[in-house]
Design an enzyme around this catalytic site. Sequence first.
Site, PDB file in Angstrom:
ATOM      1  N   GLY A 246      67.024  48.775  12.114  1.00 62.82           N
ATOM      2  CA  GLY A 246      66.487  49.526  13.247  1.00 62.82           C
ATOM      3  C   GLY A 246      65.003  49.782  13.281  1.00 62.82           C
ATOM      4  O   GLY A 246      64.492  50.313  14.270  1.00 62.82           O
ATOM      5  N   GLU A 284      69.519  46.881   6.352  1.00 58.85           N
ATOM      6  CA  GLU A 284      69.846  45.693   7.154  1.00 58.85           C
ATOM      7  C   GLU A 284      68.815  45.422   8.242  1.00 58.85           C
ATOM      8  O   GLU A 284      69.120  45.539   9.428  1.00 58.85           O
ATOM      9  CB  GLU A 284      71.217  45.885   7.829  1.00 58.85           C
ATOM     10  CG  GLU A 284      72.357  46.189   6.880  1.00 58.85           C
ATOM     11  CD  GLU A 284      73.659  46.502   7.605  1.00 58.85           C
ATOM     12  OE1 GLU A 284      74.711  46.072   7.112  1.00 58.85           O
ATOM     13  OE2 GLU A 284      73.632  47.185   8.646  1.00 58.85           O
ATOM     14  N   PRO A 285      67.593  45.062   7.874  1.00 61.33           N
ATOM     15  CA  PRO A 285      66.584  44.829   8.909  1.00 61.33           C
ATOM     16  C   PRO A 285      66.824  43.529   9.679  1.00 61.33           C
ATOM     17  O   PRO A 285      67.224  42.520   9.091  1.00 61.33           O
ATOM     18  CB  PRO A 285      65.278  44.745   8.120  1.00 61.33           C
ATOM     19  CG  PRO A 285      65.690  44.277   6.763  1.00 61.33           C
ATOM     20  CD  PRO A 285      67.073  44.837   6.521  1.00 61.33           C
ATOM     21  N   GLY A 286      66.627  43.574  10.979  1.00 63.85           N
ATOM     22  CA  GLY A 286      66.686  42.366  11.800  1.00 63.85           C
ATOM     23  C   GLY A 286      65.336  42.187  12.470  1.00 63.85           C
ATOM     24  O   GLY A 286      64.483  41.421  12.020  1.00 63.85           O
ATOM     25  N   ARG A 287      65.137  42.954  13.529  1.00 63.75           N
ATOM     26  CA  ARG A 287      63.904  42.879  14.317  1.00 63.75           C
ATOM     27  C   ARG A 287      62.636  42.903  13.450  1.00 63.75           C
ATOM     28  O   ARG A 287      61.768  42.037  13.587  1.00 63.75           O
ATOM     29  CB  ARG A 287      63.881  44.072  15.283  1.00 63.75           C
ATOM     30  CG  ARG A 287      62.750  44.062  16.288  1.00 63.75           C
ATOM     31  CD  ARG A 287      62.747  45.389  17.072  1.00 63.75           C
ATOM     32  NE  ARG A 287      64.013  45.653  17.720  1.00 63.75           N
ATOM     33  CZ  ARG A 287      64.339  45.252  18.950  1.00 63.75           C
ATOM     34  NH1 ARG A 287      63.445  44.610  19.678  1.00 63.75           N
ATOM     35  NH2 ARG A 287      65.533  45.525  19.451  1.00 63.75           N
ATOM     36  N   CYS A 353      65.504  33.904  39.010  1.00 62.72           N
ATOM     37  CA  CYS A 353      65.645  34.598  40.285  1.00 62.72           C
ATOM     38  C   CYS A 353      66.000  36.066  40.088  1.00 62.72           C
ATOM     39  O   CYS A 353      67.073  36.512  40.518  1.00 62.72           O
ATOM     40  CB  CYS A 353      66.705  33.914  41.134  1.00 62.72           C
ATOM     41  SG  CYS A 353      66.298  32.207  41.479  1.00 62.72           S
ATOM     42  N   TYR A 382      65.582  38.422  18.693  1.00 68.18           N
ATOM     43  CA  TYR A 382      66.399  38.623  19.897  1.00 68.18           C
ATOM     44  C   TYR A 382      65.932  37.810  21.112  1.00 68.18           C
ATOM     45  O   TYR A 382      66.350  38.086  22.226  1.00 68.18           O
ATOM     46  CB  TYR A 382      66.494  40.119  20.249  1.00 68.18           C
ATOM     47  CG  TYR A 382      67.107  40.931  19.120  1.00 68.18           C
ATOM     48  CD1 TYR A 382      68.439  40.754  18.781  1.00 68.18           C
ATOM     49  CD2 TYR A 382      66.348  41.833  18.375  1.00 68.18           C
ATOM     50  CE1 TYR A 382      69.006  41.469  17.732  1.00 68.18           C
ATOM     51  CE2 TYR A 382      66.909  42.555  17.329  1.00 68.18           C
ATOM     52  CZ  TYR A 382      68.245  42.362  17.013  1.00 68.18           C
ATOM     53  OH  TYR A 382      68.802  43.062  15.980  1.00 68.18           O
TER      54      TYR A 382
HETATM   55  C1  LIG Z   1      71.718  45.049  14.971  1.00 67.38           C
HETATM   56  C2  LIG Z   1      72.074  45.610  13.658  1.00 67.38           C
HETATM   57  C3  LIG Z   1      71.124  45.624  12.650  1.00 67.38           C
HETATM   58  C4  LIG Z   1      69.700  45.182  12.832  1.00 67.38           C
HETATM   59  O1  LIG Z   1      68.990  45.999  13.708  1.00 67.38           O
HETATM   60  P1  LIG Z   1      67.425  45.772  13.931  1.00 67.38           P
HETATM   61  O2  LIG Z   1      67.054  46.808  14.901  1.00 67.38           O
HETATM   62  O3  LIG Z   1      67.259  44.405  14.460  1.00 67.38           O
HETATM   63  O4  LIG Z   1      66.766  45.959  12.606  1.00 67.38           O
HETATM   64  C5  LIG Z   1      71.524  46.075  11.408  1.00 67.38           C
HETATM   65  N1  LIG Z   1      72.794  46.524  11.185  1.00 67.38           N
HETATM   66  C6  LIG Z   1      73.728  46.497  12.156  1.00 67.38           C
HETATM   67  C7  LIG Z   1      75.101  46.969  11.842  1.00 67.38           C
HETATM   68  C8  LIG Z   1      73.399  46.065  13.416  1.00 67.38           C
HETATM   69  O5  LIG Z   1      74.325  46.085  14.386  1.00 67.38           O
END
Ligand SMILES: *Cc1c(COP(=O)(O)O)cnc(C)c1O
Length: 435
Positions: A246, A284-287, A353, A382
């Site tokens: 997050g 759990e970093p994504g973004r 559109c 994303y």
């Molecule tokens: C989407 C998600 C993440 C990653 O979130 P980011 O905002 O991209 O860091 C981590 N854990 C879970 C369970 C998620 O659904």
Amino acid sequence: MPRSRPLPPSLERVFPRTSGIGPDGELTIGECSIPELVQRFGTPLYAFDERGLRETMREYREGLSARWPNSRVCFASKSLPCLAAYALAQEEGLSVDVAGEGELRLALAAGVDPERLVLHGNAKSRQEIDLALRVGVGLIVVDNLHDIALLSELATGTQDVLIRVIPEIDAQTNPAIATGGRTSKFGLPIDQAMALIDQLQDHPAIRVRGVHLHIGSQILETEPFAAAVRVLGELGEFETYNIGGGLGVNYSEDDAAPTIDAYLDAVTEAARQAIPAAAELIIEPGRSLVARSGVTVYRVRNVKQSNDLFVAVDGGMSDQLNIALTDDRFTAVMAERVELRPDTTAQLVGRQCESGDLLVDRARLHAPRAGDIVALGATGAYGFTFVNNYNGALHPPVIFCADGESREAVRRQTYEEFIAPHDRTGLPAHPHTFH
Ligand SMILES: *Cc1c(COP(=O)(O)O)cnc(C)c1O
């Protein structure tokens, strides 16, 4: 090859770590010229800074293990679900989050060790859980009682699980990407989760290793993460505490996302107060792991002065659907002349559109003209995830760049692939042919 010069500081925080200015004033990433990539691969395209991505992975992994040795960084792979990214995560010693059979299959195809996989999902299928059990996924995050029923039925050995709780932390972010509020669809209320953990104590096939939560995305302060650790700590003593992802990122010069170091400080300081010293801490970093490493590159199709000034490019919502879900707007540069001072304010729009197909609200650009190349910074997360065929747009390729070499990590979709799934029964035997 002459080395690139650094970008101006205002752009540096939004564009990839290895980006710079090449000999002709053009944007470079990993010493690859963006206009040259366009010549070779066409537009739109997603370009990634492979070294920068590795460095961010290392910054997270080394930063967390220095502060909390018994820890893991899981790449939330939904933020960039391409094989090359899974493989990098595995090489850099990260674990990997997957949600659903598709992401699980991508991770396995990329060679990720199943033991390092964490399976998420608020609506897991029987088939998905069965596959996870058969390949030996390390952790399954239980979201609801149906997960328990399926696991009880399908497990042959013992499966380690985490129980996902609703943290009831309302972090300041867009409602579409907030997941921590009371009415979230993810996880179980704390009292239900506690009762379930009690109930599972003597379960023959399910071993509760710990607890999980995720408070939302694009969060631009550290305190909600410390609060998340405290919420998990209050649930009791476990082997593993997983606080989700997050952390937010800078999309424009004016954003001020916390640094990874500041985030890790906040999380581990809270952990020292709230959870056992020997427990495992998972993030759990994504973004924040991938966003800055990617740029999206377009060609300007036209410039129109109507009741506003519009610069329209050859992509949009089809490659950047996240603009429809959030208010995030990106930072654009003219990729062939990065240094020239912007002299024009325009709405940088896509070709789909929808009025919401706005990539940059009041973009500052230098003399935009039809045919110019535009690059959007911090679009590594994303964008590719939500790629779609709106208005018949083809999925752009994903190009990984490092040390002057580029490789097509995902190639561009073709019109044949676009049309192939459609049934042609009953259509004219000899459709219109053209070249
Ligand atoms: C989407 C998600 C993440 C990653 O979130 P980011 O905002 O991209 O860091 C981590 N854990 C879970 C369970 C998620 O659904």
